[in-house]
Design an enzyme around this catalytic site. Sequence first.
Site, short mmCIF file in Angstrom:
data_model
loop_
_atom_site.label_atom_id
_atom_site.label_comp_id
_atom_site.label_asym_id
_atom_site.label_seq_id
_atom_site.Cartn_x
_atom_site.Cartn_y
_atom_site.Cartn_z
N CYS A 10 -9.55 -17.06 -10.51
CA CYS A 10 -8.89 -15.75 -10.49
C CYS A 10 -7.41 -15.92 -10.16
O CYS A 10 -7.08 -16.47 -9.10
CB CYS A 10 -9.55 -14.83 -9.46
SG CYS A 10 -8.62 -13.31 -9.24
N HIS A 24 0.83 -1.22 0.00
CA HIS A 24 0.00 0.00 0.00
C HIS A 24 0.86 1.26 0.00
O HIS A 24 0.40 2.32 -0.42
CB HIS A 24 -0.91 0.04 1.24
CG HIS A 24 -2.01 -0.99 1.21
ND1 HIS A 24 -2.18 -1.93 2.19
CD2 HIS A 24 -2.98 -1.22 0.29
CE1 HIS A 24 -3.21 -2.69 1.89
NE2 HIS A 24 -3.71 -2.30 0.74
N HIS A 84 -6.53 -14.08 -6.81
CA HIS A 84 -7.08 -14.55 -5.53
C HIS A 84 -7.13 -16.06 -5.40
O HIS A 84 -7.50 -16.57 -4.34
CB HIS A 84 -8.47 -13.94 -5.31
CG HIS A 84 -8.41 -12.44 -5.21
ND1 HIS A 84 -8.63 -11.62 -6.29
CD2 HIS A 84 -8.12 -11.64 -4.18
CE1 HIS A 84 -8.47 -10.36 -5.91
NE2 HIS A 84 -8.16 -10.36 -4.64
N1 MSP Z 1 -10.31 -0.28 -3.11
C1 MSP Z 1 -9.65 -0.54 -4.33
C2 MSP Z 1 -9.16 0.76 -4.97
C3 MSP Z 1 -10.22 1.76 -5.27
S1 MSP Z 1 -9.56 3.19 -6.02
C4 MSP Z 1 -10.90 4.07 -6.47
C5 MSP Z 1 -8.45 -1.46 -4.09
N2 MSP Z 1 -8.00 -1.53 -2.83
S2 MSP Z 1 -6.74 -2.42 -2.40
O1 MSP Z 1 -6.63 -2.25 -0.98
O2 MSP Z 1 -6.85 -3.74 -2.89
O3 MSP Z 1 -5.49 -1.78 -3.12
C6 MSP Z 1 -5.16 -0.40 -2.89
C7 MSP Z 1 -3.90 -0.04 -3.67
O4 MSP Z 1 -2.81 -0.78 -3.17
C8 MSP Z 1 -4.01 -0.36 -5.16
O5 MSP Z 1 -3.38 0.64 -5.93
C9 MSP Z 1 -3.23 -1.66 -5.27
O6 MSP Z 1 -2.66 -1.88 -6.53
C10 MSP Z 1 -2.15 -1.40 -4.24
N3 MSP Z 1 -1.52 -2.62 -3.79
C11 MSP Z 1 -2.08 -3.68 -3.15
N4 MSP Z 1 -1.11 -4.62 -2.97
C12 MSP Z 1 0.06 -4.19 -3.49
C13 MSP Z 1 1.37 -4.68 -3.55
N5 MSP Z 1 1.73 -5.85 -3.07
N6 MSP Z 1 2.30 -3.88 -4.12
C14 MSP Z 1 2.01 -2.62 -4.60
N7 MSP Z 1 0.79 -2.15 -4.56
C15 MSP Z 1 -0.21 -2.93 -4.04
O7 MSP Z 1 -7.96 -2.02 -5.05
#
Ligand code: MSP
Length: 471
Positions: free
Chosen positions: A143, A21, A146
């Site tokens: 998927c 994140h 997942h």
């Molecule tokens: N809620 C949606 C986003 C909505 S935007 C209008 C979502 N949430 S998420 O929690 O799954 O991901 C949030 C962000 O963190 C996304 O940009 C996602 O690509 C990023 N990442 C989640 N895991 C990641 C990694 N392991 N590495 C880099 N970024 C990652 O999608």
Amino acid sequence: MSKVYICTAIPYVNGNPHIGHAMDYLLSDTYARYSRAKGEEVRFQVGTDEHGNKVFSTAQKNGISVEEYAKQNSDKFRTFIEELKISYTDFIRTTSPEHVRRCQEIWRQLSDHIYSAEYDGWYCEGCERFVTQKEYDENGGTCPDHQKPYEKLSEKNYYLRIGDFKERIREVIETDEMKILPEFRKQEMLRLLEDAPDISISRPKKQLSWGVPVPGDDDQVMYVWVDALSNYITVLGYPDQDISDFWPAAAQFVGKDILRFHTITWPAILLGLGLPLPKNVVSHGHVLSNGQKMSKSIGNVIDPIEVLGKHGLDAFRYFFLHHIDTFADSDFTWEKFENAYNNELANDLGNLVQRLATLCKKNQIPGQPAPTTLDSTYCELMDKFEFNKAFDFVWHKVQDLNKSIDEQKPWELAKNGETEKLQQVLSGLVEGLLDVAVLLAPFLPDTAEKIATIFTAPEITPPVTPLFPKN
Ligand code: MSP
């Protein structure tokens, strides 16, 4: 002063923040700080995506109300963002009453492009996303993100007629009017757009109760992505307020897994509202842990608090902004992190600051004003969001300064009484290091400030504790 709006993906609140994140936040923060350094007025949105089945079912598993659960996790993200010193201006929660009301108004404004029909197809609960038959076949019904079989859905949905916007979306992507970075992702999105079907934008309430109600239909709730994507404009006050000062966004930062929503669904919504499209959509890769996707079941999830605790904030920012690829997947390992800290932050930069400040103190070289202009090569890279390369550029300057000290040997000039030359050499080095501090500031704000404080002071004094002490 021109105005710049920067947006980040808003994470789901069904778990704790992890190091992945941090990517959205660090990239967007670097761009925000750089934009401010160029004299622009920045508005910078972050927030949390709180509706949807994933959040609802995790709250139930945890035995607390979904409202309380969403609030607790939203607070954790806010704390994380603050620990990373992300210079955001706006934090949005999608469960806030203003956002919900504004989303409903957005829906009403889109009504000419909405129709209702039966959906009969596949869905991934993990992605909260409808899946085409082609994708289902390509992935063998499971998927890849997942590792769960796609579900068969047969239900009434409202649809956004993508055909109304497809040609325009293709045009803005092809011409870079809405620029997708990196280039290979742009090509991927153009391919996806080719057979993009109409977009389902609601779900029956009995399938998805935790969401924004569809205006005028008590049985339907907005699909979580419509609600989530709208945050980028509701946070600016749309449609109650004129948002043209800041919208369109200069840059939206998102992970590769959610790029399609930002380059197809989101532009379709914006075009339906008659709003301009974001100028840049920057897609970063995923952070892996020991070469693998982070997962609780593998047990390789890296806790950001542990990384922050190891060597502090700027070591964290340094590793993720310099050593994690800006656009492609790349790997975090503790070994790489320790090596970067010891060999680069401690040896290259920490030592340089200590050595130069000590030499200046000994030889009574005063500080000087910090430069006010930014190097043009650096700006070119930053403007293209090539943050790794811009960081390399700065780091070469750090290494050149170290070399320059070794070659010019100021201690010998002092020993030989070559005072004028000594002053010239040390002042030149101080000027070089202050230049580095300015370029480093968007990446490592605290370190840059410390360097500037030391070398702009009337009397230069080395820090009592080196900037990056070795273990
Ligand atoms: N809620 C949606 C986003 C909505 S935007 C209008 C979502 N949430 S998420 O929690 O799954 O991901 C949030 C962000 O963190 C996304 O940009 C996602 O690509 C990023 N990442 C989640 N895991 C990641 C990694 N392991 N590495 C880099 N970024 C990652 O999608």
